[in-house]
Design a protein around this motif. Structure first.
Motif, PDB file in Angstrom:
ATOM      1  N   PRO A  49       0.821  -1.214   0.000  1.00 20.09           N
ATOM      2  CA  PRO A  49       0.000   0.000   0.000  1.00 20.09           C
ATOM      3  C   PRO A  49       0.858   1.269   0.000  1.00 20.09           C
ATOM      4  CG  PRO A  49      -0.888  -1.570   1.564  1.00 20.09           C
ATOM      5  CD  PRO A  49       0.421  -2.131   1.080  1.00 20.09           C
ATOM      6  N   ALA A  50       2.064   1.208   0.577  1.00 17.28           N
ATOM      7  CA  ALA A  50       2.948   2.371   0.563  1.00 17.28           C
ATOM      8  C   ALA A  50       3.362   2.709  -0.865  1.00 17.28           C
ATOM      9  CB  ALA A  50       4.177   2.108   1.421  1.00 17.28           C
ATOM     10  N   ARG A  78       0.491   4.482  -2.428  1.00 18.76           N
ATOM     11  CA  ARG A  78       0.419   5.875  -1.959  1.00 18.76           C
ATOM     12  C   ARG A  78       1.490   6.731  -2.637  1.00 18.76           C
ATOM     13  NH1 ARG A  78      -0.949   3.410   2.935  1.00 18.76           N
ATOM     14  NH2 ARG A  78       1.205   3.306   3.586  1.00 18.76           N
ATOM     15  N   GLU A  79       2.689   6.176  -2.798  1.00 20.55           N
ATOM     16  CA  GLU A  79       3.765   6.918  -3.462  1.00 20.55           C
ATOM     17  C   GLU A  79       3.396   7.215  -4.916  1.00 20.55           C
ATOM     18  OE1 GLU A  79       8.271   5.975  -4.878  1.00 20.55           O
ATOM     19  OE2 GLU A  79       7.722   5.331  -2.858  1.00 20.55           O
ATOM     20  N   GLN A 121       0.390   7.491  -6.023  1.00 16.91           N
ATOM     21  CA  GLN A 121      -0.690   8.479  -5.964  1.00 16.91           C
ATOM     22  C   GLN A 121      -0.126   9.884  -5.807  1.00 16.91           C
ATOM     23  OE1 GLN A 121      -4.254   7.435  -4.601  1.00 16.91           O
ATOM     24  NE2 GLN A 121      -5.037   9.438  -5.072  1.00 16.91           N
ATOM     25  N   GLN A 122       0.909  10.035  -4.967  1.00 17.49           N
ATOM     26  CA  GLN A 122       1.523  11.348  -4.787  1.00 17.49           C
ATOM     27  C   GLN A 122       2.195  11.815  -6.078  1.00 17.49           C
ATOM     28  OE1 GLN A 122       4.064  10.649  -1.423  1.00 17.49           O
ATOM     29  NE2 GLN A 122       2.445  11.049   0.067  1.00 17.49           N
ATOM     30  N   GLN A 143      -0.418   2.978 -11.222  1.00 15.20           N
ATOM     31  CA  GLN A 143      -1.165   3.010  -9.974  1.00 15.20           C
ATOM     32  C   GLN A 143      -2.292   1.972  -9.993  1.00 15.20           C
ATOM     33  OE1 GLN A 143      -3.252   6.632  -9.171  1.00 15.20           O
ATOM     34  NE2 GLN A 143      -3.527   6.155  -7.018  1.00 15.20           N
ATOM     35  N   LYS A 179      -2.692  -1.168  -7.481  1.00 10.16           N
ATOM     36  CA  LYS A 179      -3.912  -1.364  -6.690  1.00 10.16           C
ATOM     37  C   LYS A 179      -4.461  -2.769  -6.907  1.00 10.16           C
ATOM     38  CE  LYS A 179      -5.726   3.318  -6.240  1.00 10.16           C
ATOM     39  NZ  LYS A 179      -6.806   4.245  -6.619  1.00 10.16           N
TER      40      LYS A 179
END
Length: 146
Positions: free
Chosen positions: A5-6, A9-10, A12-13, A90, A94
């Protein structure tokens, strides 16, 4: 782990920062189109050189603005492609995280059921009294590992 999940998130950023850059470039190209329209409407164009305004040739100003628009358009296409690649990465991350979560859930569900094949059932059991005689037969269901 690459599918954590990290990592999602990375990505996504990164996607958000690229979307912000794309938005900024779209604003820049819109400003340059407005400037081009103003150049076509006006006959007098001035250029700021240091503290002095110098009259500029309209054709030269037009060419400069068109070059900026061309450069920004190329940059816009590049950022759009990069943004699409980031979205694809991404989405794939996911999906892999969801697949791992589903595997974990099935393994956890399987653990609770995994003891059942290795269990045998004893249906009845003789209870001996303290005097050594079998007093009665009790139906007892116990689980014993094989």
């Amino acid at each position: 782990m690459a599918s954590s999940p990290a990592a999602v998130r990375e990505l996504q950023q990164d996607l958000e920062s690229q979307a912000n850059a794309l938005s900024k470039i779209q604003k820049d190209i819109a400003k340059n189109h407005q400037e081009l329209e103003l150049l076509n409407e006006n006959s007098n164009v001035y250029k700021l050189i240091g503290p002095v305004l110098v009259k500029q040739d309209i054709a030269e100003a037009n060419a400069n603005v068109r070059k900026r628009i061309e450069y920004i358009s190329v940059e816009l296409k590049r950022l759009d492609g990069t943004l699409q690649d980031s979205e694809d990465k991404q989405n794939s991350k996911k999906e892999s995280v969801l697949q791992l979560q589903q595997k974990i859930q099935t393994l956890q569900a399987g653990k609770s059921k995994s003891y059942l094949p290795f269990v045998r059932t004893v249906q009845s059991f003789y209870l001996l009294s303290s005097s050594g005689y079998s007093s009665m037969l009790f139906p007892v269901k116990t689980f014993l590992p094989c």
